[in-house]
Design an enzyme around this catalytic site. Structure first.
Site, short mmCIF file in Angstrom:
data_model
loop_
_atom_site.label_atom_id
_atom_site.label_comp_id
_atom_site.label_asym_id
_atom_site.label_seq_id
_atom_site.Cartn_x
_atom_site.Cartn_y
_atom_site.Cartn_z
N ASN A 9 -44.21 -2.68 -16.07
CA ASN A 9 -42.88 -2.23 -15.49
C ASN A 9 -43.33 -1.19 -14.55
O ASN A 9 -43.71 -0.10 -14.50
CB ASN A 9 -42.05 -1.60 -16.66
CG ASN A 9 -40.78 -0.94 -16.15
OD1 ASN A 9 -40.40 -1.21 -14.99
ND2 ASN A 9 -40.37 0.10 -17.11
N TRP A 10 -42.94 -1.83 -13.24
CA TRP A 10 -43.17 -0.93 -12.02
C TRP A 10 -42.04 0.11 -11.72
O TRP A 10 -42.18 1.00 -10.88
CB TRP A 10 -43.13 -1.95 -10.79
CG TRP A 10 -44.43 -2.92 -10.66
CD1 TRP A 10 -45.36 -3.06 -11.76
CD2 TRP A 10 -44.69 -3.65 -9.48
NE1 TRP A 10 -46.18 -3.95 -11.17
CE2 TRP A 10 -45.79 -4.46 -9.88
CE3 TRP A 10 -44.11 -4.04 -8.34
CZ2 TRP A 10 -46.38 -5.36 -9.13
CZ3 TRP A 10 -44.55 -4.86 -7.58
CH2 TRP A 10 -45.77 -5.56 -7.75
N LYS A 11 -41.11 -0.03 -12.51
CA LYS A 11 -39.84 0.98 -12.29
C LYS A 11 -39.58 0.97 -10.85
O LYS A 11 -39.67 0.14 -10.06
CB LYS A 11 -40.20 2.37 -12.74
CG LYS A 11 -41.02 2.27 -14.10
CD LYS A 11 -40.72 3.81 -14.83
CE LYS A 11 -41.31 3.63 -16.18
NZ LYS A 11 -41.56 4.69 -16.90
N HIS A 104 -34.38 -0.83 -21.54
CA HIS A 104 -35.44 0.45 -21.38
C HIS A 104 -35.00 1.89 -21.49
O HIS A 104 -33.57 2.09 -21.06
CB HIS A 104 -36.13 0.39 -20.11
CG HIS A 104 -37.20 1.10 -19.68
ND1 HIS A 104 -37.36 2.26 -19.38
CD2 HIS A 104 -38.46 0.87 -19.78
CE1 HIS A 104 -38.34 3.07 -19.44
NE2 HIS A 104 -39.13 2.03 -19.50
N GLU A 106 -35.09 4.40 -20.08
CA GLU A 106 -34.40 5.04 -18.84
C GLU A 106 -33.13 4.47 -18.65
O GLU A 106 -32.22 5.39 -18.12
CB GLU A 106 -35.19 5.13 -17.81
CG GLU A 106 -36.54 5.80 -17.73
CD GLU A 106 -38.00 5.25 -17.19
OE1 GLU A 106 -37.72 4.07 -16.41
OE2 GLU A 106 -38.84 5.87 -17.60
N GLU A 178 -40.83 1.49 -27.88
CA GLU A 178 -41.27 2.36 -26.85
C GLU A 178 -40.74 3.74 -27.28
O GLU A 178 -39.75 4.30 -26.99
CB GLU A 178 -40.79 2.16 -25.41
CG GLU A 178 -41.20 0.83 -24.94
CD GLU A 178 -41.25 0.93 -23.30
OE1 GLU A 178 -42.46 0.66 -22.52
OE2 GLU A 178 -40.29 1.07 -22.64
N GLY A 184 -44.19 7.85 -19.84
CA GLY A 184 -44.50 8.54 -18.75
C GLY A 184 -44.79 10.14 -18.79
O GLY A 184 -44.87 11.00 -18.02
N SER A 224 -47.27 5.44 -22.25
CA SER A 224 -48.50 6.10 -21.71
C SER A 224 -49.88 4.98 -22.02
O SER A 224 -50.69 5.57 -22.44
CB SER A 224 -48.62 7.31 -22.43
OG SER A 224 -47.72 8.16 -21.88
N GLY A 245 -45.93 1.04 -17.90
CA GLY A 245 -45.49 1.73 -16.76
C GLY A 245 -46.49 2.09 -15.82
O GLY A 245 -46.73 1.32 -14.90
N GLY A 246 -46.93 3.48 -15.78
CA GLY A 246 -47.90 4.18 -14.59
C GLY A 246 -48.88 3.22 -14.52
O GLY A 246 -49.43 3.04 -13.34
C1 PEP Z 1 -42.49 2.08 -19.52
O1 PEP Z 1 -42.00 2.37 -18.24
O2 PEP Z 1 -41.98 1.08 -20.18
C2 PEP Z 1 -43.67 2.71 -19.98
C3 PEP Z 1 -43.99 2.57 -20.93
O3 PEP Z 1 -44.17 3.85 -19.01
P1 PEP Z 1 -45.48 4.66 -18.97
O4 PEP Z 1 -46.59 3.43 -19.33
O5 PEP Z 1 -45.76 4.99 -17.80
O6 PEP Z 1 -45.65 5.68 -20.14
#
Ligand code: PEP
Length: 268
Positions: A9-11, A104, A106, A178, A184, A224, A245-246
């Site tokens: 997930n590049w956001k 998600h 967010e 999640e 994040g 994470s 994500g990251g």
């Molecule tokens: C996400 O955006 O779904 C996520 C899990 O982010 P991260 O891996 O950065 O915690």
């Protein structure tokens, strides 16, 4: 049985140039994901990237014929009409998406006024109706975990999100557990915490749809995930991959998570 699935997930990150470079690095070096070597017709782990909307179509061309699928980060529940700024499931399908992330954290909790369960339920139905495979995110906030409410939150989000979706539709879903406090933040759930929530989720899916359907629905962990912790998370029996994500913003770390998943599941 279900195949592990790792999605990035590049956001709201990267550019067309840097995103293009990232996908080129992935598709041109399949051995980074699958140390067994390139040329496997059926990779042992499903892989996808979920870039921002404007990059879906240009990146689709670069992913065609590769082992990396394409997903969007959100969509609207209606097929067309006066919904400024939104995109429909049909539009995502039209530009070559296979997957779409729905719910998600967010989108549930951070952006605008947040997306309620009823809207997420409508989005899931619209996505399935258009032939997309939704990645449906669920997860508790830290205060809910601290209050011992995790299972209740997951149950409420699942029952509300999946209301009216039959077993045939459910079998096409991917669930992403999640925990909001792990997204994040650099703080991942422990492997035991992840397994406990995944096992609970699968048992509820079994209650709703029967054991056979529950056993084919992949449940990704997200929060994470990094190359350093992916193996210990993915080795858990009910953890079927990751929503990343990251660490999906660099080809090397994303590929290392795919490789760790394949190793943990004894597929490489
Ligand atoms: C996400 O955006 O779904 C996520 C899990 O982010 P991260 O891996 O950065 O915690």
């Amino acid at each position: 049985m279900r195949k592990p699935f790792v999605a990035g997930n590049w956001k709201m990150n990267l550019t067309l140039a840097s995103g293009g470079k990232l996908v080129d690095e992935l598709v041109n070096r399949p051995e980074a994901c699958f140390p067994g070597g390139p040329g496997k017709a059926e990779p042992p782990v499903k892989v996808a990237v979920c870039p921002p909307y404007p990059y879906l179509l240009p990146l689709k061309g670069r992913l065609d014929g590769s082992f990396v699928g394409l997903g969007a980060q959100n969509m609207y529940s209606e097929p067309s009409g006066a919904f400024t700024g939104e995109v429909s499931a049909e539009m995502l399908k039209d530009v070559g998406c296979t997957y779409v992330i729905i719910g998600h954290s967010e989108c549930r909790h951070t952006i605008g006024r947040g997306e309620p369960d009823s809207l997420l339920n409508a989005k899931l139905k619209a996505a399935l109706g258009a032939g997309l495979e939704p990645i449906f995110c669920i997860g508790e906030k830290i205060e809910q975990r601290d209050a011992g409410e995790t299972a209740n939150v997951l149950e409420q989000q699942l029952r509300a999100g999946l209301a009216g979706i039959d077993a045939e539709g459910a079998a096409k879903l991917v669930i992403a557990y999640e925990p909001v406090w792990a997204i994040g933040t650099g703080r991942n759930a422990t492997p035991d915490q992840a397994q406990e929530s995944h096992k609970f989720t699968r048992s509820l899916l079994g209650e709703l749809y029967g054991q056979q359907v529950a056993s084919v629905i992949p449940i990704q962990y997200g929060g994470s995930v990094k190359p350093e912790n992916a193996g210990e998370l993915m080795v858990q029996p009910d953890v079927d991959g990751a929503l990343v994500g990251g660490a999906s913003l660099k080809a090397d770390s994303f590929a290392a998570i795919v490789a760790a998943t394949a190793r943990a599941k004894k597929l490489a």
